[in-house]
Design a protein around this motif. Structure first.
Motif, PDB file in Angstrom:
ATOM      1  N   ALA A 128       0.855  -1.187   0.000  1.00 49.23           N
ATOM      2  CA  ALA A 128       0.000   0.000   0.000  1.00 49.23           C
ATOM      3  C   ALA A 128       0.889   1.234   0.000  1.00 49.23           C
ATOM      4  O   ALA A 128       2.083   1.154   0.331  1.00 49.23           O
ATOM      5  N   PRO A 129       0.366   2.385  -0.361  1.00 49.67           N
ATOM      6  CA  PRO A 129       1.181   3.602  -0.354  1.00 49.67           C
ATOM      7  C   PRO A 129       1.498   4.076   1.054  1.00 49.67           C
ATOM      8  O   PRO A 129       0.853   3.691   2.027  1.00 49.67           O
ATOM      9  N   ASN A 130       2.524   4.920   1.132  1.00 44.94           N
ATOM     10  CA  ASN A 130       2.923   5.591   2.378  1.00 44.94           C
ATOM     11  C   ASN A 130       3.357   4.621   3.469  1.00 44.94           C
ATOM     12  O   ASN A 130       3.131   4.856   4.658  1.00 44.94           O
ATOM     13  N   LEU A 131       3.968   3.512   3.051  1.00 42.56           N
ATOM     14  CA  LEU A 131       4.596   2.603   3.999  1.00 42.56           C
ATOM     15  C   LEU A 131       6.113   2.737   3.955  1.00 42.56           C
ATOM     16  O   LEU A 131       6.772   2.680   4.992  1.00 42.56           O
ATOM     17  N   MET A 132       6.655   2.907   2.755  1.00 47.74           N
ATOM     18  CA  MET A 132       8.092   3.103   2.611  1.00 47.74           C
ATOM     19  C   MET A 132       8.366   3.997   1.407  1.00 47.74           C
ATOM     20  O   MET A 132       7.834   3.777   0.323  1.00 47.74           O
ATOM     21  N   TRP A 133       9.175   5.014   1.639  1.00 50.23           N
ATOM     22  CA  TRP A 133       9.687   5.856   0.572  1.00 50.23           C
ATOM     23  C   TRP A 133      11.177   5.589   0.419  1.00 50.23           C
ATOM     24  O   TRP A 133      11.813   5.000   1.293  1.00 50.23           O
ATOM     25  N   ALA A 134      11.726   6.029  -0.698  1.00 49.18           N
ATOM     26  CA  ALA A 134      13.160   5.896  -0.947  1.00 49.18           C
ATOM     27  C   ALA A 134      13.731   7.247  -1.322  1.00 49.18           C
ATOM     28  O   ALA A 134      13.082   8.036  -2.012  1.00 49.18           O
ATOM     29  N   THR A 135      14.942   7.519  -0.873  1.00 49.32           N
ATOM     30  CA  THR A 135      15.615   8.762  -1.238  1.00 49.32           C
ATOM     31  C   THR A 135      17.058   8.459  -1.613  1.00 49.32           C
ATOM     32  O   THR A 135      17.673   7.520  -1.089  1.00 49.32           O
ATOM     33  N   ASP A 136      17.560   9.229  -2.542  1.00 43.01           N
ATOM     34  CA  ASP A 136      18.944   9.075  -2.984  1.00 43.01           C
ATOM     35  C   ASP A 136      19.327  10.338  -3.748  1.00 43.01           C
ATOM     36  O   ASP A 136      18.496  11.246  -3.927  1.00 43.01           O
ATOM     37  N   ALA A 137      20.566  10.390  -4.218  1.00 40.29           N
ATOM     38  CA  ALA A 137      21.058  11.563  -4.932  1.00 40.29           C
ATOM     39  C   ALA A 137      21.895  11.120  -6.119  1.00 40.29           C
ATOM     40  O   ALA A 137      22.488  10.027  -6.122  1.00 40.29           O
ATOM     41  N   THR A 138      21.941  11.957  -7.147  1.00 37.96           N
ATOM     42  CA  THR A 138      22.778  11.726  -8.314  1.00 37.96           C
ATOM     43  C   THR A 138      23.285  13.073  -8.808  1.00 37.96           C
ATOM     44  O   THR A 138      22.778  14.130  -8.408  1.00 37.96           O
ATOM     45  N   GLN A 139      24.282  13.040  -9.676  1.00 40.08           N
ATOM     46  CA  GLN A 139      24.885  14.266 -10.180  1.00 40.08           C
ATOM     47  C   GLN A 139      24.582  14.467 -11.655  1.00 40.08           C
ATOM     48  O   GLN A 139      24.499  13.497 -12.419  1.00 40.08           O
ATOM     49  N   ILE A 140      24.445  15.744 -12.054  1.00 41.98           N
ATOM     50  CA  ILE A 140      24.213  16.122 -13.442  1.00 41.98           C
ATOM     51  C   ILE A 140      25.189  17.248 -13.775  1.00 41.98           C
ATOM     52  O   ILE A 140      25.308  18.219 -13.021  1.00 41.98           O
ATOM     53  N   ALA A 141      25.878  17.133 -14.898  1.00 45.67           N
ATOM     54  CA  ALA A 141      26.892  18.115 -15.278  1.00 45.67           C
ATOM     55  C   ALA A 141      26.256  19.295 -16.006  1.00 45.67           C
ATOM     56  O   ALA A 141      25.327  19.125 -16.802  1.00 45.67           O
ATOM     57  N   THR A 142      26.773  20.497 -15.720  1.00 41.82           N
ATOM     58  CA  THR A 142      26.371  21.718 -16.423  1.00 41.82           C
ATOM     59  C   THR A 142      27.629  22.434 -16.913  1.00 41.82           C
ATOM     60  O   THR A 142      28.735  22.181 -16.435  1.00 41.82           O
ATOM     61  N   VAL A 143      27.451  23.345 -17.842  1.00 38.44           N
ATOM     62  CA  VAL A 143      28.590  24.074 -18.414  1.00 38.44           C
ATOM     63  C   VAL A 143      29.077  25.158 -17.466  1.00 38.44           C
ATOM     64  O   VAL A 143      30.283  25.272 -17.179  1.00 38.44           O
ATOM     65  N   GLN A 144      28.170  25.957 -16.945  1.00 38.46           N
ATOM     66  CA  GLN A 144      28.568  27.114 -16.143  1.00 38.46           C
ATOM     67  C   GLN A 144      28.697  26.818 -14.659  1.00 38.46           C
ATOM     68  O   GLN A 144      29.508  27.441 -13.964  1.00 38.46           O
ATOM     69  N   ASN A 145      27.911  25.885 -14.159  1.00 38.66           N
ATOM     70  CA  ASN A 145      27.899  25.617 -12.713  1.00 38.66           C
ATOM     71  C   ASN A 145      28.578  24.310 -12.339  1.00 38.66           C
ATOM     72  O   ASN A 145      28.534  23.902 -11.171  1.00 38.66           O
ATOM     73  N   GLY A 146      29.172  23.625 -13.306  1.00 41.97           N
ATOM     74  CA  GLY A 146      29.818  22.354 -12.997  1.00 41.97           C
ATOM     75  C   GLY A 146      28.792  21.271 -12.683  1.00 41.97           C
ATOM     76  O   GLY A 146      27.649  21.323 -13.140  1.00 41.97           O
ATOM     77  N   LYS A 147      29.192  20.316 -11.867  1.00 42.61           N
ATOM     78  CA  LYS A 147      28.271  19.246 -11.484  1.00 42.61           C
ATOM     79  C   LYS A 147      27.337  19.723 -10.381  1.00 42.61           C
ATOM     80  O   LYS A 147      27.776  20.325  -9.399  1.00 42.61           O
ATOM     81  N   VAL A 148      26.043  19.440 -10.568  1.00 45.19           N
ATOM     82  CA  VAL A 148      25.049  19.791  -9.554  1.00 45.19           C
ATOM     83  C   VAL A 148      24.404  18.506  -9.049  1.00 45.19           C
ATOM     84  O   VAL A 148      24.448  17.460  -9.705  1.00 45.19           O
ATOM     85  N   TRP A 149      23.800  18.586  -7.894  1.00 42.87           N
ATOM     86  CA  TRP A 149      23.210  17.414  -7.248  1.00 42.87           C
ATOM     87  C   TRP A 149      21.693  17.429  -7.402  1.00 42.87           C
ATOM     88  O   TRP A 149      21.054  18.464  -7.265  1.00 42.87           O
ATOM     89  N   LEU A 150      21.147  16.246  -7.676  1.00 47.35           N
ATOM     90  CA  LEU A 150      19.701  16.050  -7.705  1.00 47.35           C
ATOM     91  C   LEU A 150      19.323  15.039  -6.638  1.00 47.35           C
ATOM     92  O   LEU A 150      19.761  13.883  -6.684  1.00 47.35           O
ATOM     93  N   PHE A 151      18.542  15.474  -5.662  1.00 43.48           N
ATOM     94  CA  PHE A 151      17.999  14.581  -4.640  1.00 43.48           C
ATOM     95  C   PHE A 151      16.554  14.266  -5.004  1.00 43.48           C
ATOM     96  O   PHE A 151      15.813  15.148  -5.455  1.00 43.48           O
ATOM     97  N   GLY A 152      16.155  13.023  -4.788  1.00 43.05           N
ATOM     98  CA  GLY A 152      14.794  12.620  -5.102  1.00 43.05           C
ATOM     99  C   GLY A 152      14.189  11.760  -4.014  1.00 43.05           C
ATOM    100  O   GLY A 152      14.903  11.137  -3.212  1.00 43.05           O
ATOM    101  N   VAL A 153      12.869  11.725  -3.983  1.00 47.26           N
ATOM    102  CA  VAL A 153      12.119  10.864  -3.067  1.00 47.26           C
ATOM    103  C   VAL A 153      11.054  10.150  -3.897  1.00 47.26           C
ATOM    104  O   VAL A 153      10.265  10.800  -4.588  1.00 47.26           O
ATOM    105  N   VAL A 154      11.045   8.820  -3.819  1.00 47.99           N
ATOM    106  CA  VAL A 154      10.158   8.006  -4.646  1.00 47.99           C
ATOM    107  C   VAL A 154       9.377   7.057  -3.747  1.00 47.99           C
ATOM    108  O   VAL A 154       9.914   6.506  -2.779  1.00 47.99           O
ATOM    109  N   GLU A 155       8.103   6.861  -4.072  1.00 45.14           N
ATOM    110  CA  GLU A 155       7.234   5.928  -3.344  1.00 45.14           C
ATOM    111  C   GLU A 155       7.558   4.492  -3.771  1.00 45.14           C
ATOM    112  O   GLU A 155       7.602   4.178  -4.959  1.00 45.14           O
ATOM    113  N   HIS A 156       7.830   3.612  -2.787  1.00 43.74           N
ATOM    114  CA  HIS A 156       8.132   2.219  -3.109  1.00 43.74           C
ATOM    115  C   HIS A 156       6.936   1.503  -3.726  1.00 43.74           C
ATOM    116  O   HIS A 156       7.109   0.581  -4.512  1.00 43.74           O
TER     117      HIS A 156
END
Length: 302
Positions: A128-156
């Motif tokens: 059922a929903p709202n029993l467990m969520w997941a979170t993690d981070a990954t990196q995405i490269a940009t030209v002017q700002n270098g590598k930036v971080w993306l954090f996400g939260v996903v429903e299991h």
């Protein structure tokens, strides 16, 4: 030869008798005939049994049209098969769609990876929903700002993206921002114990093990659920989401600034939740799966 008639006697002579008279082994005759047969144009194999209502040519054209109208890239045959049934009312076998896509080079490239048995039971999907969520981070490269971080939260439960945050520094504060957005989107507020009873799956990254992050999620009533060290599949729900995100909006694209990344992630998350078909959801999008679950709950309570 056995069907030919002698012009002298008017009789037919079999292969065995002709070979005996000419003193030629019958094996040589049959071998020569096999060599002659190989030079002929082969007759293509015909489909056995009754012919299908939709021919292979028509089905292949429908598959190509579906891939062209889809907003995604690199989809597998299961999603194509599901859309053909639902949207085009073309009811064919799934393996037939797989065969045609494989023969015509329409399948997305992938690598099959085998792993040894792990100490966990490999079951991370909730009932059922709202029993467990997941979170993690990954990196995405940009030209002017270098590598930036993306954090996400996903429903299991249905792989729905609940929260995200893009930041230059991937620290504990940025990690909390993504979780806070998810809580606000689902429960409508971020007051104490807003997410009581909910487990949060994360790995052993420094941002997630930090005291600030752990204290904040406990303030919201969440319990940390640690992924196994060296086994990212135990946090596979959000790992799979990041793979999809990178395939669709990161690989092959060049971002100039961090704001470009934020805008692209925002549009992708909205489209993903509304349209991305997921097999564990019965080939429905995360939003459709949640709507169906709420409808079933209301029907059971009525």
């Amino acid at each position: 030869m056995a069907a030919e008639t002698s012009p002298t006697t008017g009789r037919r002579y079999g292969i065995a008798e002709v070979c005996r008279i000419w003193d030629v082994p019958r094996s040589s005759f049959y071998a020569d005939r096999r060599r002659a047969d190989t030079t002929r144009t082969p007759i293509p194999a015909q489909r056995r049994g009754p012919k299908p209502a939709v021919s292979d040519d028509a089905l292949l054209a429908a598959i190509r049209a579906d891939l062209a109208r889809s907003p995604w890239h690199g989809e597998g045959h299961r999603k194509v098969w599901a859309r053909l049934r639902v949207m085009d009312r073309i009811r064919v076998a799934r393996k037939r769609v797989l065969r045609l896509m494989r023969e015509n080079g329409l399948l997305s490239p992938h690598r099959a990876r085998t792993r040894d048995n792990a100490p966990h039971d490999r079951h991370i999907i909730t009932e059922a929903p709202n029993l467990m969520w997941a979170t993690d981070a990954t990196q995405i490269a940009t030209v002017q700002n270098g590598k930036v971080w993306l954090f996400g939260v996903v429903e299991h439960w249905n792989a729905e993206t609940l929260g995200w945050h893009v930041a230059k520094r991937g620290d504990r504060y940025a990690a909390v921002q993504a979780v806070g957005m998810a809580i606000r989107n689902v429960f409508g507020h971020v007051s104490p114990s807003a997410a009581r009873g909910l487990a949060l799956r994360h790995d052993h990254g420094s941002a997630f093990l930090a005291e600030h992050f752990q204290n904040q999620i406990r303030f919201w009533g969440m319990t940390p659920s640690y992924a196994f060290v060296g086994e990212p599949e135990t946090n596979g729900v959000i790992e799979r989401f990041f793979r999809t995100l990178k395939e669709q909006i990161v690989h092959g694209r060049i971002y100039q600034t961090i704001e470009d990344v934020r805008a692209s992630v925002r549009d992708f998350v909205a489209c993903y939740n509304a349209e991305w078909l997921i097999e564990k959801n019965g080939l429905r999008s995360p939003r459709d799966a949640r709507a169906a679950w709420h409808k079933a709950v209301m029907r059971a309570a009525a």
